[in-house]
Design a protein around this motif. Structure first.
Motif, PDB file in Angstrom:
ATOM      1  N   ASN A 280     -13.030   7.539  -5.685  1.00  0.00           N
ATOM      2  CA  ASN A 280     -13.026   6.458  -4.849  1.00  0.00           C
ATOM      3  C   ASN A 280     -14.043   6.830  -3.703  1.00  0.00           C
ATOM      4  O   ASN A 280     -14.491   7.609  -3.717  1.00  0.00           O
TER       5      ASN A 280
ATOM      6  N   LYS B 136       0.976   0.114  -5.086  1.00  0.00           N
ATOM      7  CA  LYS B 136      -0.571   0.231  -5.817  1.00  0.00           C
ATOM      8  C   LYS B 136      -0.489   1.651  -6.337  1.00  0.00           C
ATOM      9  O   LYS B 136      -1.466   2.146  -6.953  1.00  0.00           O
TER      10      LYS B 136
ATOM     11  N   SER C  15      -5.740  -1.995 -14.441  1.00  0.00           N
ATOM     12  CA  SER C  15      -5.319  -1.607 -13.154  1.00  0.00           C
ATOM     13  C   SER C  15      -4.377  -3.030 -12.505  1.00  0.00           C
ATOM     14  O   SER C  15      -3.520  -2.668 -11.576  1.00  0.00           O
TER      15      SER C  15
ATOM     16  N   GLU D 116       0.924  -1.194   0.111  1.00  0.00           N
ATOM     17  CA  GLU D 116      -0.085   0.119  -0.014  1.00  0.00           C
ATOM     18  C   GLU D 116       1.016   1.205   0.094  1.00  0.00           C
ATOM     19  O   GLU D 116       2.009   1.344   0.518  1.00  0.00           O
TER      20      GLU D 116
ATOM     21  N   THR E 210     -14.494   3.748  -7.261  1.00  0.00           N
ATOM     22  CA  THR E 210     -13.623   2.557  -6.835  1.00  0.00           C
ATOM     23  C   THR E 210     -13.600   2.306  -5.355  1.00  0.00           C
ATOM     24  O   THR E 210     -13.551   3.257  -4.495  1.00  0.00           O
ATOM     25  N   ASP E 211     -13.404   1.259  -4.825  1.00  0.00           N
ATOM     26  CA  ASP E 211     -13.199   0.776  -3.574  1.00  0.00           C
ATOM     27  C   ASP E 211     -12.194  -0.161  -2.941  1.00  0.00           C
ATOM     28  O   ASP E 211     -12.494  -1.189  -2.524  1.00  0.00           O
ATOM     29  N   GLY E 212     -11.066   0.279  -3.605  1.00  0.00           N
ATOM     30  CA  GLY E 212      -9.819  -0.573  -3.363  1.00  0.00           C
ATOM     31  C   GLY E 212      -9.824  -2.054  -3.796  1.00  0.00           C
ATOM     32  O   GLY E 212     -10.112  -2.230  -4.751  1.00  0.00           O
ATOM     33  N   ASN E 213      -9.490  -2.987  -2.640  1.00  0.00           N
ATOM     34  CA  ASN E 213      -9.593  -4.343  -2.928  1.00  0.00           C
ATOM     35  C   ASN E 213     -11.044  -4.896  -3.208  1.00  0.00           C
ATOM     36  O   ASN E 213     -11.252  -6.111  -3.607  1.00  0.00           O
ATOM     37  N   LYS E 214     -12.004  -4.285  -2.787  1.00  0.00           N
ATOM     38  CA  LYS E 214     -13.404  -4.540  -3.081  1.00  0.00           C
ATOM     39  C   LYS E 214     -13.898  -4.427  -4.647  1.00  0.00           C
ATOM     40  O   LYS E 214     -14.980  -4.836  -4.812  1.00  0.00           O
TER      41      LYS E 214
ATOM     42  N   GLY F 113      -5.795   3.671  -9.588  1.00  0.00           N
ATOM     43  CA  GLY F 113      -6.807   4.371 -10.064  1.00  0.00           C
ATOM     44  C   GLY F 113      -6.785   5.167 -11.417  1.00  0.00           C
ATOM     45  O   GLY F 113      -7.600   4.813 -12.207  1.00  0.00           O
TER      46      GLY F 113
END
Length: 325
Positions: free
Chosen positions: A198, A259, A291, A117, A230-234, A263
């Motif tokens: 995000n 990372k 991504s 991260e 967008t919601d990261g790993n989700k 985005g």
């Protein structure tokens, strides 16, 4: 006619990979802090420098995906500025609109990479933005700029209104733009074909919602035709005004190295798919594939894919596709 013009700042990023750190999270808010020993010397596991910046990353990404791309930015009259120009030239990005600030250096960022991260320290040089006389383009991608960008906003909106045929705007606001608040951003939201935020950014602008569908509704109510959150790993969530409903796209399960640029590369793949005439469904898959490749390498540009690379990544994870929510 150009396929796309990317508008925003460019930087030189210094990537520092850390081992000697920790993360402290608040259980009530899920907010986390990267913790380093105060007044200590912190060993760095790895150091690397790359040209970057949201608009720079996107311009490189669109060019690799076969789109005739130009880039508007202001760089410093220094070695970094020349590195940015040379990097864009190697990618085949048109340099017509890049300007050199003879009195200030280029922008600079430090990226702290801990367990995959990233935490980014960003310095934007004060600039006097003035949109040049742009030729017609099918798409405009507008993203992170420094503090003195209000005139640029107005000039961009005028360009969108007066250019024929009307370009489509993809907007991914950066830190200084978001800090202006919703009222200042609303005119650009209303002009946007696609708005990328995000989850944390969306909530800071329109408030928290009980479901992602409700959050998408609140963002779309501010004007954009298509809202992408967008919601990261989700994964990513999208809703548009064409009646296609609400969609969710999971991430591809790759081994994450770093990372930065996740985005930007998602938005690049998403808009490039639309520019090539693909559906919203395909745009989600292209964005996710691009991504997924970027996060397997250090920095935002080494992992950017070509169209052939997108096809191979999609084929590798062919069972992962958008789902209606």
């Amino acid at each position: 006619m150009l396929d796309l013009i990317s508008i925003g700042d460019a930087t030189l990023d210094t990537f520092l990979e850390l081992d000697d750190a920790s993360v402290l999270c608040n259980m009530d808010t899920n907010a986390c802090q990267l913790c380093l020993n105060y007044a200590d010397k912190i060993p760095v596991k790895r150091l690397e420098q790359q040209i970057a910046g949201n608009a720079c990353n996107v311009a490189a990404g669109f060019a690799r995906l076969g789109l005739k791309t130009a880039f508007y930015s202001i760089v410093g009259n220094d070695e970094t500025g020349q590195r940015i120009i040379n990097g864009m030239k190697r990618e085949g990005v048109l340099l017509t609109y890049i300007e050199t600030d003879k009195h200030r250096a280029s922008n600079y960022s430090v990226v702290l990479n801990y367990k995959g991260e990233r935490t980014i320290l960003v310095y934007h040089q004060p600039r006097h933005y003035k949109l040049p006389e742009l030729e017609a383009a099918r798409w405009i991608y507008f993203t992170s700029v420094g503090q003195n960008h209000h005139t640029l906003n107005k000039e961009l909106l005028k360009y969108l209104r007066t250019t024929r045929p009307h370009p489509q705007l993809a907007f991914n606001p950066g830190t200084h733009q978001l800090r202006q608040g919703l009222a200042a951003l609303r005119p650009i939201f209303k002009a946007s074909a696609v708005l990328f935020l995000n989850k944390e950014e969306a909530e800071s602008l329109v408030g928290k919602a009980e479901t992602m569908k409700r959050l998408l509704d609140r963002v779309r109510a501010e004007g954009p035709h298509t809202a992408v959150i967008t919601d990261g790993n989700k994964g990513a969530f999208v809703h548009d005004g064409a009646g296609s409903g609400y969609w969710y796209m999971p991430i591809f399960p790759v081994k994450v190295v770093e990372k930065t640029g996740a985005g930007d590369s998602f938005a690049t793949g998403f808009v490039a798919a639309l520019a090539h005439g693909h559906s919203l469904h395909d745009a989600l898959v292209w964005g996710t594939a691009n991504s997924a490749s970027v996060v397997t390498k250090i920095g935002p540009q080494p992992g950017l894919l070509t169209q052939e690379g997108i096809k191979k990544m999609i084929q590798k994870y062919k069972k992962i596709r958008p789902k209606k929510i």
